[in-house]
Design an enzyme around this catalytic site. Structure first.
Site, short mmCIF file in Angstrom:
data_model
loop_
_atom_site.label_atom_id
_atom_site.label_comp_id
_atom_site.label_asym_id
_atom_site.label_seq_id
_atom_site.Cartn_x
_atom_site.Cartn_y
_atom_site.Cartn_z
N ASN A 122 -18.23 37.77 -22.59
CA ASN A 122 -18.87 37.21 -21.39
C ASN A 122 -17.80 37.11 -20.31
OD1 ASN A 122 -20.20 35.77 -19.45
ND2 ASN A 122 -20.28 33.84 -20.60
N LYS A 171 -18.20 36.34 -17.30
CA LYS A 171 -18.54 35.35 -16.26
C LYS A 171 -18.39 35.97 -14.87
CE LYS A 171 -16.92 31.81 -19.40
NZ LYS A 171 -17.20 30.44 -19.66
N HIS A 225 -27.23 30.16 -21.09
CA HIS A 225 -25.82 29.74 -21.12
C HIS A 225 -25.71 28.36 -20.48
CE1 HIS A 225 -21.52 29.60 -20.51
NE2 HIS A 225 -21.41 30.60 -21.37
N GLU A 231 -23.13 27.29 -28.88
CA GLU A 231 -21.98 27.05 -28.02
C GLU A 231 -21.94 25.57 -27.63
OE1 GLU A 231 -20.52 30.82 -25.93
OE2 GLU A 231 -22.00 29.91 -24.63
N GLY A 275 -14.34 26.88 -22.71
CA GLY A 275 -13.25 26.88 -21.74
C GLY A 275 -12.26 25.72 -21.89
N SER A 326 -14.21 28.80 -26.71
CA SER A 326 -12.75 28.85 -26.88
C SER A 326 -12.28 29.70 -28.07
CB SER A 326 -12.17 27.44 -26.99
OG SER A 326 -12.36 26.75 -25.77
N GLY A 337 -13.22 33.56 -21.83
CA GLY A 337 -11.86 33.80 -21.34
C GLY A 337 -11.08 34.87 -22.08
C1 PEP Z 1 -18.64 31.40 -22.87
O1 PEP Z 1 -18.55 31.52 -21.67
O2 PEP Z 1 -19.72 31.62 -23.43
C2 PEP Z 1 -17.46 30.99 -23.63
C3 PEP Z 1 -17.59 30.81 -24.91
O3 PEP Z 1 -16.31 30.84 -22.92
P1 PEP Z 1 -14.84 30.57 -23.53
O4 PEP Z 1 -14.65 31.54 -24.66
O5 PEP Z 1 -13.92 30.83 -22.40
O6 PEP Z 1 -14.82 29.18 -24.03
#
Ligand code: PEP
Length: 249
Positions: A10, A12, A98, A167, A173, A210, A232
């Site tokens: 993702n 973003k 999301h 999630e 993040g 994360s 990320g």
């Molecule tokens: C996400 O945006 O779905 C996500 C899991 O972000 P990150 O891996 O940065 O926590």
């Protein structure tokens, strides 16, 4: 471990042509037979979907979007993109629900409409669910997730094109992941919730929040997880490859 594992990137609101170029490394890597179990899906911003489709054409990497409008028919909705437009541009997947979009107004009702419209257009849906820190502290995790699942799937029959992504919002993040034993329990509870609605014992469930090349060895101990939704860490080709390698090997 023999099942396929999803690695959904993702991106973003990030990404430019240089970043796309760097994914050529991932495309090359994806052709290595040792990692054939890895199902890689890139979800870049809408503006890069076509470009991504071009560069991934001769690979098994798929391309998806990060959201869609809830209406199937076209209309005067400035700035919006619906499932039909995604289909036309060649997207195969779409992330729906999301938490960053829930925070901007996506209700369970709208998410249900989005899932229906995406399925009608034969897109695969990555349906995100998860509790906030406040909800977790109030011991409301199961109530929240159950509501998200039951309302999100309202009037939708069992459909293997829906992939669930757990999630926890407090994990996105932040660099924090749940305790492995807690996560394992949570995933098993989510499976039970889905089974209750769909009589479907083995839905595909991803974990997101994360995920990185340091914690993935811990996470992969949970055999009931079918892959990861990665924000990320997916934007850097080397990190993304590292996560895949450490999961599969
Ligand atoms: C996400 O945006 O779905 C996500 C899991 O972000 P990150 O891996 O940065 O926590």
């Amino acid at each position: 471990m023999t099942n396929n594992m999803f690695f959904i990137a993702n991106w973003k609101m990030f990404g430019d042509l240089r970043a796309i170029n760097s994914t050529k490394k991932v495309i090359k890597f994806s052709k290595n037979k040792k990692f054939a179990r890895a199902q890689i899906v890139y979800c870049p911003p809408y503006t890069l979907i076509e470009q991504f489709n071009k560069i991934t054409k001769n690979s098994k990497i798929k391309v998806g979007a990060q959201d869609c409008h809830f209406l199937e028919s076209h209309g005067p909705f400035t700035g919006s993109v619906n499932a039909n437009l995604l289909k036309i541009i060649g997207a195969k997947y779409v992330i729906v629900g999301h938490s960053e979009n829930r925070a901007r107004g996506d209700t369970n009702y709208l998410i249900n409409l989005k899932i229906k419209s995406a399925l009608n257009k034969n897109l695969k849906v990555i349906f995100c669910i998860g509790e906030t820190l406040k909800e977790k502290k109030k011991n409301k995790t199961n109530l929240i997730i159950n509501t998200q699942i039951s309302r999100g799937l309202k009037n939708i029959k069992k459909n293997k094109n829906v992939i669930f992504a757990y999630e926890p919002v407090w994990s996105i993040g932040t660099g924090i992941i749940p305790k492995i034993s807690d996560l394992e329990k949570q995933v098993s509870l989510i499976k039970k919730m889905i089974n209750k609605i769909w009589k479907y014992k083995n839905p595909q469930i991803l974990y997101g929040g994360s995920v990185n090349s340091k914690n993935v060895r811990q996470l992969k101990k949970i055999r009931s997880i079918n892959g990861y939704l990665i924000g990320g860490a997916s934007q850097n080709a080397n990190n993304f490859i590292d996560i895949i390698k450490k999961t599969i090997i």
